[in-house]
Design a protein around this motif. Structure first.
Motif, PDB file in Angstrom:
ATOM      1  N   ASP A  12      -9.509   2.967 -13.461  1.00 10.79           N
ATOM      2  CA  ASP A  12     -10.184   3.168 -12.189  1.00 10.79           C
ATOM      3  C   ASP A  12     -10.637   1.839 -11.588  1.00 10.79           C
ATOM      4  O   ASP A  12     -10.415   1.572 -10.398  1.00 10.79           O
ATOM      5  N   ALA A  15      -7.651  -0.195 -10.351  1.00 15.44           N
ATOM      6  CA  ALA A  15      -7.129   0.351  -9.092  1.00 15.44           C
ATOM      7  C   ALA A  15      -7.995  -0.075  -7.910  1.00 15.44           C
ATOM      8  O   ALA A  15      -7.475  -0.477  -6.855  1.00 15.44           O
ATOM      9  N   GLU A  16      -9.312  -0.025  -8.057  1.00 14.36           N
ATOM     10  CA  GLU A  16     -10.206  -0.416  -6.966  1.00 14.36           C
ATOM     11  C   GLU A  16     -10.064  -1.901  -6.631  1.00 14.36           C
ATOM     12  O   GLU A  16     -10.035  -2.279  -5.452  1.00 14.36           O
ATOM     13  N   ARG A  19      -6.741  -2.534  -4.953  1.00 13.30           N
ATOM     14  CA  ARG A  19      -6.830  -2.017  -3.581  1.00 13.30           C
ATOM     15  C   ARG A  19      -7.493  -3.064  -2.682  1.00 13.30           C
ATOM     16  O   ARG A  19      -7.045  -3.285  -1.539  1.00 13.30           O
ATOM     17  N   CYS A  20      -8.527  -3.728  -3.175  1.00  8.49           N
ATOM     18  CA  CYS A  20      -9.199  -4.780  -2.403  1.00  8.49           C
ATOM     19  C   CYS A  20      -8.242  -5.930  -2.097  1.00  8.49           C
ATOM     20  O   CYS A  20      -8.197  -6.425  -0.966  1.00  8.49           O
ATOM     21  N   VAL A  22      -4.990  -5.837  -1.938  1.00  5.05           N
ATOM     22  CA  VAL A  22      -3.971  -5.378  -0.986  1.00  5.05           C
ATOM     23  C   VAL A  22      -4.555  -5.364   0.424  1.00  5.05           C
ATOM     24  O   VAL A  22      -3.912  -5.832   1.375  1.00  5.05           O
ATOM     25  N   LEU A  23      -5.771  -4.833   0.578  1.00  9.58           N
ATOM     26  CA  LEU A  23      -6.420  -4.838   1.896  1.00  9.58           C
ATOM     27  C   LEU A  23      -6.625  -6.264   2.398  1.00  9.58           C
ATOM     28  O   LEU A  23      -6.428  -6.548   3.578  1.00  9.58           O
ATOM     29  N   SER A  26      -3.425  -7.734   3.651  1.00  9.65           N
ATOM     30  CA  SER A  26      -2.890  -7.066   4.848  1.00  9.65           C
ATOM     31  C   SER A  26      -3.375  -7.726   6.132  1.00  9.65           C
ATOM     32  O   SER A  26      -2.730  -7.603   7.174  1.00  9.65           O
ATOM     33  N   SER A  37     -15.935  -4.483   0.599  1.00  8.10           N
ATOM     34  CA  SER A  37     -14.927  -3.819  -0.231  1.00  8.10           C
ATOM     35  C   SER A  37     -14.881  -4.434  -1.635  1.00  8.10           C
ATOM     36  O   SER A  37     -14.952  -3.721  -2.646  1.00  8.10           O
ATOM     37  N   ALA A  41     -16.311  -2.785  -5.402  1.00  9.14           N
ATOM     38  CA  ALA A  41     -15.451  -2.752  -6.589  1.00  9.14           C
ATOM     39  C   ALA A  41     -16.065  -3.558  -7.738  1.00  9.14           C
ATOM     40  O   ALA A  41     -16.035  -3.128  -8.897  1.00  9.14           O
TER      41      ALA A  41
END
Length: 142
Positions: A12, A15-16, A19-20, A22-23, A26, A37, A41
């Motif tokens: 978990d 993944a968090e 995700r940070c 990747v954001l 972006s 963010s 996490a």
């Protein structure tokens, strides 16, 4: 996906944190949004990982983090995120990288039989020290 709501904490948290990243890559979020963010996490990581070692008597997070080889400055970063002024984005990114590396060494390399990456002799000795001090077997993550 097999675990559903009982996913291991390390999965978990990983993944968090991913995700940070990747954001962040972006380019869709502003600096302040990224700090929040990453901050969430990182706070969840420190809280969830140290929570399992907490006893009936409250033990300071810094001591718990030391026991599982989480750098003290990551605990201090968590403290700033929850109680102080928000840190710089660069520090949050660095915290994310350090924590992901900790998860790789402490959890993911075990899951893959320590074959996640080629390690030098120094890294192998460091890994053995982390494993000995962490005392986090697979059952502790679940």
């Amino acid at each position: 996906s097999r675990y559903g709501p009982k996913m291991p904490l390390a999965v978990d948290c990983t993944a968090e944190l991913i995700r940070c990243k990747v954001l962040d890559s972006s380019g869709k979020l502003k600096s302040h949004e990224l700090i929040l963010s990453y901050g969430l996490a990182l706070v969840r990581f420190v809280n969830l990982i140290t929570e399992r070692k907490q006893k009936m008597v409250s033990i300071p997070l810094r001591q718990l983090a030391r026991e599982v080889d989480i750098p003290i400055w990551v605990v201090d970063l968590r403290h700033e995120l929850t109680h102080g002024k928000l840190p710089r984005l660069a520090l949050c990114r660095k915290g994310c990288d350090v924590v992901l590396d900790w998860l790789r060494k402490t959890y993911w390399s075990r899951q893959l039989g320590n074959n996640l990456c080629e390690e030098s002799e120094d890294e192998e000795e460091e890994q053995e020290g982390v494993e000995a001090n962490a005392e986090l077997g697979n059952d502790a993550w679940e």
